[in-house]
Design a protein around this motif. Structure first.
Motif, short mmCIF file in Angstrom:
data_model
loop_
_atom_site.label_atom_id
_atom_site.label_comp_id
_atom_site.label_asym_id
_atom_site.label_seq_id
_atom_site.Cartn_x
_atom_site.Cartn_y
_atom_site.Cartn_z
N SER A 174 -0.55 -4.97 -2.33
CA SER A 174 -1.45 -6.22 -1.69
C SER A 174 -2.15 -5.56 -0.96
CB SER A 174 -0.32 -7.39 -1.42
OG SER A 174 0.31 -6.83 -0.30
N GLY A 175 -3.28 -6.44 -0.52
CA GLY A 175 -4.07 -5.90 0.50
C GLY A 175 -5.46 -5.48 0.16
N GLY A 176 -5.72 -5.54 -1.09
CA GLY A 176 -6.90 -4.90 -1.74
C GLY A 176 -8.08 -5.90 -1.36
N GLY A 177 -9.45 -5.82 -1.71
CA GLY A 177 -10.46 -6.55 -1.46
C GLY A 177 -11.84 -6.07 -1.56
N LEU A 178 -12.79 -6.72 -0.92
CA LEU A 178 -13.94 -6.27 -0.90
C LEU A 178 -14.27 -6.11 0.52
CD1 LEU A 178 -16.97 -5.96 -2.09
CD2 LEU A 178 -17.33 -8.42 -1.95
N VAL A 179 -14.95 -5.18 0.99
CA VAL A 179 -15.23 -4.53 2.39
C VAL A 179 -16.73 -3.92 2.49
CG1 VAL A 179 -13.87 -2.42 2.17
CG2 VAL A 179 -13.93 -3.54 4.45
N GLN A 228 -7.39 -3.78 -6.41
CA GLN A 228 -8.59 -3.41 -6.51
C GLN A 228 -9.12 -3.19 -4.93
OE1 GLN A 228 -10.97 -2.62 -9.10
NE2 GLN A 228 -12.26 -1.79 -7.49
N VAL A 229 -9.76 -2.08 -4.59
CA VAL A 229 -10.44 -1.87 -3.50
C VAL A 229 -12.06 -1.73 -3.90
CG1 VAL A 229 -10.88 -0.47 -1.59
CG2 VAL A 229 -8.68 -0.96 -2.14
N THR A 230 -12.76 -2.44 -3.04
CA THR A 230 -14.23 -2.13 -3.41
C THR A 230 -15.00 -1.98 -2.15
OG1 THR A 230 -14.25 -3.42 -5.51
CG2 THR A 230 -16.32 -3.29 -4.60
N VAL A 231 -15.70 -0.95 -1.86
CA VAL A 231 -16.46 -0.88 -0.73
C VAL A 231 -18.07 -1.01 -0.86
CG1 VAL A 231 -16.89 0.68 1.24
CG2 VAL A 231 -14.52 0.66 0.14
N SER A 232 -18.71 -1.85 -0.40
CA SER A 232 -20.16 -1.93 -0.60
C SER A 232 -21.09 -1.24 0.39
CB SER A 232 -20.64 -3.56 -0.74
OG SER A 232 -20.16 -3.96 0.69
N SER A 233 -22.20 -0.73 -0.16
CA SER A 233 -22.92 0.11 0.78
C SER A 233 -23.86 -0.85 1.44
CB SER A 233 -23.73 0.97 -0.04
OG SER A 233 -24.27 0.37 -0.97
N LEU A 271 -13.98 3.29 5.67
CA LEU A 271 -14.13 3.07 4.07
C LEU A 271 -15.67 3.46 3.63
CD1 LEU A 271 -11.68 0.49 3.47
CD2 LEU A 271 -11.59 2.55 2.42
N LYS A 272 -15.75 4.12 2.44
CA LYS A 272 -16.97 4.46 1.96
C LYS A 272 -17.13 3.87 0.56
CE LYS A 272 -16.84 9.03 4.35
NZ LYS A 272 -16.57 10.54 4.17
N PRO A 273 -18.27 3.82 0.06
CA PRO A 273 -18.43 3.48 -1.32
C PRO A 273 -17.67 4.27 -2.31
CG PRO A 273 -20.62 3.30 -0.08
CD PRO A 273 -19.78 3.83 0.74
N GLU A 274 -17.53 5.68 -2.21
CA GLU A 274 -16.68 6.44 -2.98
C GLU A 274 -15.13 5.96 -2.96
OE1 GLU A 274 -19.08 7.42 -0.71
OE2 GLU A 274 -18.44 9.14 0.13
N ASP A 275 -14.72 5.35 -2.09
CA ASP A 275 -13.31 5.04 -2.02
C ASP A 275 -13.06 4.09 -2.95
OD1 ASP A 275 -13.57 5.60 1.46
OD2 ASP A 275 -12.77 6.90 0.00
N THR A 276 -14.12 3.22 -3.76
CA THR A 276 -13.71 2.26 -4.27
C THR A 276 -12.93 2.50 -5.78
OG1 THR A 276 -15.91 1.17 -3.97
CG2 THR A 276 -15.09 0.55 -6.09
N ALA A 277 -11.97 1.81 -6.07
CA ALA A 277 -11.30 2.14 -7.09
C ALA A 277 -9.89 1.22 -7.04
CB ALA A 277 -10.67 3.49 -6.80
N VAL A 278 -9.22 1.32 -8.12
CA VAL A 278 -8.05 0.53 -8.14
C VAL A 278 -7.14 1.47 -7.53
CG1 VAL A 278 -6.18 -0.50 -9.55
CG2 VAL A 278 -8.68 -0.76 -10.48
N TYR A 279 -6.22 0.97 -6.49
CA TYR A 279 -5.08 1.68 -5.81
C TYR A 279 -3.84 1.39 -6.26
CZ TYR A 279 -8.55 3.62 -2.68
OH TYR A 279 -9.68 4.20 -2.10
N TYR A 280 -2.93 2.57 -6.65
CA TYR A 280 -1.59 2.21 -7.18
C TYR A 280 -0.62 2.94 -6.32
CZ TYR A 280 -4.13 1.43 -11.75
OH TYR A 280 -5.04 0.94 -12.40
N CYS A 281 0.31 2.19 -6.11
CA CYS A 281 1.65 2.69 -5.53
C CYS A 281 2.56 3.50 -6.35
CB CYS A 281 2.28 1.32 -4.60
SG CYS A 281 3.73 1.77 -3.94
N ALA A 282 3.10 4.43 -5.94
CA ALA A 282 3.95 4.92 -6.74
C ALA A 282 5.48 5.48 -5.99
CB ALA A 282 3.36 6.24 -7.31
N ALA A 283 6.70 5.53 -6.74
CA ALA A 283 7.69 5.96 -6.19
C ALA A 283 8.34 7.08 -7.03
CB ALA A 283 8.45 4.82 -6.15
#
Length: 128
Positions: A7-12, A123-128, A86-98
């Motif tokens: 949780s915690g993703g979004g548009l920034v 989803q994390v989306t970083v706008s320029s 955060l930078k636009p190039e950080d835009t991606a789907v972020y996955y947790c793994a264990a």
């Protein structure tokens, strides 16, 4: 059944911050490494950060060093990723793994194959 829920993703906007959380259920990961990976459109899933069970060993992707911080609360079976500047190039789907392996050392993996359980992604989306 083991579940990892991000949780915690979004548009920034660029320069902003987000904090991702990953809550595990079904088993404890307090003695296992946990990590974050990300996948941008058209690209392979890549390692972002990982933390050993004790928190004593941490690795980061070079491009996020100094901006991202991984941490964990074993009592809550939860891992976090604080993302600043955060930078636009950080835009991606972020996955947790264990990692399913119970460790007595501070081993932490940086490869996808070293992790056995995955969340559904946020989803994390970083706008320029």
């Amino acid at each position: 059944q083991v579940q990892l829920v991000e949780s915690g993703g979004g548009l920034v906007q660029a320069g902003g911050s987000l904090r991702l959380s990953c809550a595990a259920s079904g088993r404890t990961f307090s003695n296992s490494a946990m990590g974050w990976f990300r996948q941008a459109p058209g690209k392979e899933r890549e390692f972002v950060a990982a933390i050993s069970w004790s928190g004593g060993n941490i690795y980061y992707l070079d491009s996020v060093k100094g901006r991202f911080t991984i941490s964990r609360e074993n009592a809550k079976n939860t891992v976090y990723l604080q993302m600043n500047s955060l930078k636009p190039e950080d835009t991606a789907v972020y996955y947790c793994a264990a990692d399913s392996t119970i460790r007595h050392s501070d081993f932490v993996g940086v490869l996808r194959v070293q992790y056995d359980y995955w969340g559904q992604g946020t989803q994390v989306t970083v706008s320029s």
